[in-house]
Design a protein around this motif. Sequence first.
Motif, PDB file in Angstrom:
ATOM      1  N   HIS A   1      74.116 -26.911 -35.052  1.00  0.00           N
ATOM      2  CA  HIS A   1      75.497 -26.667 -35.457  1.00  0.00           C
ATOM      3  C   HIS A   1      75.558 -26.494 -36.964  1.00  0.00           C
ATOM      4  CE1 HIS A   1      75.350 -31.031 -36.271  1.00  0.00           C
ATOM      5  NE2 HIS A   1      76.352 -30.797 -37.115  1.00  0.00           N
TER       6      HIS A   1
ATOM      7  N   TYR B   1      90.689 -21.856 -36.435  1.00  0.00           N
ATOM      8  CA  TYR B   1      89.400 -21.525 -35.806  1.00  0.00           C
ATOM      9  C   TYR B   1      89.566 -21.241 -34.311  1.00  0.00           C
ATOM     10  CZ  TYR B   1      86.641 -22.315 -39.989  1.00  0.00           C
ATOM     11  OH  TYR B   1      86.091 -22.199 -41.240  1.00  0.00           O
TER      12      TYR B   1
ATOM     13  N   LEU C   1      87.327 -20.296 -30.743  1.00  0.00           N
ATOM     14  CA  LEU C   1      86.451 -21.438 -30.481  1.00  0.00           C
ATOM     15  C   LEU C   1      87.245 -22.532 -29.789  1.00  0.00           C
ATOM     16  CD1 LEU C   1      84.581 -21.562 -33.906  1.00  0.00           C
ATOM     17  CD2 LEU C   1      83.851 -20.434 -31.789  1.00  0.00           C
TER      18      LEU C   1
ATOM     19  N   ARG D   1      83.070 -24.889 -30.035  1.00  0.00           N
ATOM     20  CA  ARG D   1      82.048 -24.066 -29.392  1.00  0.00           C
ATOM     21  C   ARG D   1      82.695 -22.780 -28.902  1.00  0.00           C
ATOM     22  NH1 ARG D   1      77.105 -25.750 -26.907  1.00  0.00           N
ATOM     23  NH2 ARG D   1      77.749 -27.851 -27.381  1.00  0.00           N
ATOM     24  N   ASP D   2      81.941 -21.686 -28.957  1.00  0.00           N
ATOM     25  CA  ASP D   2      82.443 -20.429 -28.413  1.00  0.00           C
ATOM     26  C   ASP D   2      82.368 -20.469 -26.888  1.00  0.00           C
ATOM     27  OD1 ASP D   2      79.522 -20.251 -28.592  1.00  0.00           O
ATOM     28  OD2 ASP D   2      79.782 -18.165 -27.993  1.00  0.00           O
TER      29      ASP D   2
ATOM     30  N   THR E   1      77.131 -20.393 -27.319  1.00  0.00           N
ATOM     31  CA  THR E   1      76.034 -20.000 -28.205  1.00  0.00           C
ATOM     32  C   THR E   1      76.206 -20.478 -29.640  1.00  0.00           C
ATOM     33  OG1 THR E   1      77.078 -17.874 -28.684  1.00  0.00           O
ATOM     34  CG2 THR E   1      75.540 -17.936 -26.838  1.00  0.00           C
ATOM     35  N   VAL E   2      77.434 -20.860 -30.008  1.00  0.00           N
ATOM     36  CA  VAL E   2      77.730 -21.263 -31.384  1.00  0.00           C
ATOM     37  C   VAL E   2      78.421 -22.619 -31.376  1.00  0.00           C
ATOM     38  CG1 VAL E   2      79.132 -20.730 -33.428  1.00  0.00           C
ATOM     39  CG2 VAL E   2      77.966 -18.891 -32.209  1.00  0.00           C
TER      40      VAL E   2
ATOM     41  N   LEU F   1      80.243 -25.056 -34.206  1.00  0.00           N
ATOM     42  CA  LEU F   1      80.717 -25.168 -35.570  1.00  0.00           C
ATOM     43  C   LEU F   1      81.543 -26.443 -35.667  1.00  0.00           C
ATOM     44  CD1 LEU F   1      80.916 -23.641 -38.308  1.00  0.00           C
ATOM     45  CD2 LEU F   1      83.027 -22.650 -37.448  1.00  0.00           C
TER      46      LEU F   1
ATOM     47  N   VAL G   1      78.844 -19.144 -43.952  1.00  0.00           N
ATOM     48  CA  VAL G   1      78.541 -18.889 -42.545  1.00  0.00           C
ATOM     49  C   VAL G   1      78.714 -17.411 -42.216  1.00  0.00           C
ATOM     50  CG1 VAL G   1      79.219 -19.403 -40.164  1.00  0.00           C
ATOM     51  CG2 VAL G   1      79.312 -21.197 -41.886  1.00  0.00           C
TER      52      VAL G   1
ATOM     53  N   LEU H   1      78.611 -15.425 -38.678  1.00  0.00           N
ATOM     54  CA  LEU H   1      78.501 -15.556 -37.228  1.00  0.00           C
ATOM     55  C   LEU H   1      77.965 -14.261 -36.645  1.00  0.00           C
ATOM     56  CD1 LEU H   1      81.879 -17.370 -36.520  1.00  0.00           C
ATOM     57  CD2 LEU H   1      79.598 -18.382 -36.650  1.00  0.00           C
TER      58      LEU H   1
ATOM     59  N   THR I   1      73.883  -8.760 -34.898  1.00  0.00           N
ATOM     60  CA  THR I   1      72.538  -9.329 -34.765  1.00  0.00           C
ATOM     61  C   THR I   1      71.512  -8.256 -34.406  1.00  0.00           C
ATOM     62  OG1 THR I   1      73.046  -9.934 -32.467  1.00  0.00           O
ATOM     63  CG2 THR I   1      73.332 -11.634 -34.156  1.00  0.00           C
TER      64      THR I   1
END
Length: 129
Positions: free
Chosen positions: A9, A24, A30, A48-49, A53-54, A56, A74, A76, A126
Motif C-alpha cells: 500500500h 478519493y 476507491l 481499495r479499488d 489491485t490498489v 491507498l 503517487v 496510479l 502501464t
Amino acid sequence: MVELGGFHHVKLPVSDVRKSLEWYRRVLRLDVAIEFVEAGVLRGVALRDPAGTVMLALREEPRLAAGLSGFDPVALGVPTLEALRAWADHLDALGERHGKIAEGSVGWLISGLTDPDGIEIRLYTTRQR
C-alpha cells in the motif's frame, strides 16, 4: 532469494480524513477496506479499488499533508490509453481539474489532478504503447 512483489500500500497524509475520504471515493472510485479509529475518532482509512489491485491509505496528519501540497508522490496505473481516456471523461464529468492526456517518459499520463490537500495524483498507463 530475496524478492519483492509490488507495493502492499501507499500511505498519504491528509488534513481532514473525512473530506479526503469522500474525494478519493468519488474521484478515484476507491472503497473503504479498513478504518483506523483511535479514542473513538476516525484517524485514517485504507482504500481499495474494486478490482483489489490498489491499496491507498490516508492518515490524518495536517502538517505533513501541507508539506506535500504541490508534489506528486503517487502515479496510479491505468492499463491502456483507451482506459486513460475513460478516466479523463470521468474526471470531466465530475468537474475535476486535470491536465490533458500527455505522452510521458514511458506511456501516457494525466497530471494535474489534486486531492483536497493539493497533493497531485497522476494516472499513468502501464502498457507503453
